[in-house]
Design an enzyme around this catalytic site. Sequence first.
Site, PDB file in Angstrom:
ATOM      1  N   LYS A  13      -9.155   1.728   7.723  1.00 37.61           N
ATOM      2  CA  LYS A  13      -9.870   0.657   7.004  1.00 37.61           C
ATOM      3  C   LYS A  13      -9.865  -0.633   7.818  1.00 37.61           C
ATOM      4  O   LYS A  13     -10.893  -1.275   7.985  1.00 37.61           O
ATOM      5  CB  LYS A  13      -9.232   0.375   5.635  1.00 37.61           C
ATOM      6  N   ARG A  83      -7.158  -1.147  -5.726  1.00 40.34           N
ATOM      7  CA  ARG A  83      -6.178  -0.119  -5.415  1.00 40.34           C
ATOM      8  C   ARG A  83      -5.687   0.595  -6.674  1.00 40.34           C
ATOM      9  O   ARG A  83      -4.871   1.505  -6.583  1.00 40.34           O
ATOM     10  CB  ARG A  83      -4.981  -0.796  -4.751  1.00 40.34           C
ATOM     11  N   ARG A 119       1.411   2.617  14.689  1.00 41.35           N
ATOM     12  CA  ARG A 119       0.430   1.529  14.589  1.00 41.35           C
ATOM     13  C   ARG A 119       1.041   0.161  14.917  1.00 41.35           C
ATOM     14  O   ARG A 119       2.131  -0.169  14.480  1.00 41.35           O
ATOM     15  CB  ARG A 119      -0.099   1.538  13.153  1.00 41.35           C
ATOM     16  N   ARG A 152       4.161  -3.353  11.700  1.00 44.41           N
ATOM     17  CA  ARG A 152       4.398  -3.855  10.342  1.00 44.41           C
ATOM     18  C   ARG A 152       5.721  -3.356   9.771  1.00 44.41           C
ATOM     19  O   ARG A 152       6.089  -2.213   9.980  1.00 44.41           O
ATOM     20  CB  ARG A 152       3.271  -3.387   9.419  1.00 44.41           C
ATOM     21  N   ARG A 163       4.476   4.872   0.009  1.00 48.77           N
ATOM     22  CA  ARG A 163       3.130   4.261  -0.014  1.00 48.77           C
ATOM     23  C   ARG A 163       2.067   5.328  -0.244  1.00 48.77           C
ATOM     24  O   ARG A 163       1.085   5.104  -0.952  1.00 48.77           O
ATOM     25  CB  ARG A 163       2.855   3.513   1.298  1.00 48.77           C
TER      26      ARG A 163
HETATM   27  P1  AMP Z   1      -2.140  -2.787   3.174  1.00 49.16           P
HETATM   28  O1  AMP Z   1      -2.081  -3.740   4.319  1.00 49.16           O
HETATM   29  O2  AMP Z   1      -3.507  -2.708   2.563  1.00 49.16           O
HETATM   30  O3  AMP Z   1      -1.572  -1.439   3.501  1.00 49.16           O
HETATM   31  O4  AMP Z   1      -1.205  -3.398   2.028  1.00 49.16           O
HETATM   32  C1  AMP Z   1       0.187  -3.602   2.241  1.00 49.16           C
HETATM   33  C2  AMP Z   1       0.890  -3.778   0.904  1.00 49.16           C
HETATM   34  O5  AMP Z   1       0.379  -4.933   0.215  1.00 49.16           O
HETATM   35  C3  AMP Z   1       0.697  -2.628  -0.080  1.00 49.16           C
HETATM   36  O6  AMP Z   1       1.590  -1.545   0.170  1.00 49.16           O
HETATM   37  C4  AMP Z   1       0.980  -3.333  -1.413  1.00 49.16           C
HETATM   38  O7  AMP Z   1       2.355  -3.549  -1.596  1.00 49.16           O
HETATM   39  C5  AMP Z   1       0.320  -4.700  -1.197  1.00 49.16           C
HETATM   40  N1  AMP Z   1      -1.112  -4.684  -1.616  1.00 49.16           N
HETATM   41  C6  AMP Z   1      -2.199  -4.809  -0.808  1.00 49.16           C
HETATM   42  N2  AMP Z   1      -3.330  -4.744  -1.507  1.00 49.16           N
HETATM   43  C7  AMP Z   1      -2.958  -4.572  -2.806  1.00 49.16           C
HETATM   44  C8  AMP Z   1      -3.669  -4.406  -4.026  1.00 49.16           C
HETATM   45  N3  AMP Z   1      -5.008  -4.400  -4.060  1.00 49.16           N
HETATM   46  N4  AMP Z   1      -2.944  -4.243  -5.164  1.00 49.16           N
HETATM   47  C9  AMP Z   1      -1.608  -4.253  -5.151  1.00 49.16           C
HETATM   48  N5  AMP Z   1      -0.861  -4.392  -4.040  1.00 49.16           N
HETATM   49  C10 AMP Z   1      -1.532  -4.548  -2.872  1.00 49.16           C
END
Ligand code: AMP
Length: 208
Positions: A13, A83, A119, A152, A163
């Site tokens: 993404k 999400r 990553r 990260r 996750r």
């Molecule tokens: P990502 O970078 O999209 O993988 O997001 C990293 C973390 O941020 C996720 O594992 C969640 O803890 C939080 N997060 C990101 N987007 C959302 C969302 N739309 N709703 C809830 N938590 C989110």
Amino acid sequence: MHLLLIGPPGSGKGTQAHKLSTLFDLEHISTGGLLRHNPNLTDEQKEIINSGNLIPDEMMLEIVKAKIHSTHKKGWILDGFPRTKNQATLLSSILDEKKITIIYLDVDKNELLERITGRISCQNCGTVYHKQTKPPIKNGVCDECGGHLEHRADDNQKTLTHRLETYYIHTEPVINYYKEKNLLHSVPSSNSHSIEEVFERIKKILKR
Ligand code: AMP
């Protein structure tokens, strides 16, 4: 142009959103990125993110709403939101879903772990690299902007399993929600499809 990118962690993404936002001058709204760079996060919220759980829906909607309203670009790409099915419903209360192109990056489950643990991404421009499959020219330095590359905190094997569970429990219903409304464009994105191939497929969908 308004776009949603949906897919499991490691589906590409961030990579595709970065390429699309550059090409079409769109605001790349990565909800995970916004959270990681938010200096006002509480310890409790940091813990939620680092353990692979989800931040409450209402808080996420406020973050997204503020970003959408403040952008001066030609449109936006939402990467990481909605999400949960509830987030999708909340989004539909502020936007017309039919005016958004919704893209699902469909990746074989077995490939995700390897993709994520290798990553690294640029802290400045967000470009994503992989230690084995897409390394930067100079170790730790972004090819595009010279920014610092980092792994990260939540991209580790232990958190990742959780996750992915969170994704299959909470986010897969979002895919069905849009599929049932006939709004979902599925793009095969497993390793047999290159980043460029996936990018071309998305561009074709956007031209329709
Ligand atoms: P990502 O970078 O999209 O993988 O997001 C990293 C973390 O941020 C996720 O594992 C969640 O803890 C939080 N997060 C990101 N987007 C959302 C969302 N739309 N709703 C809830 N938590 C989110």
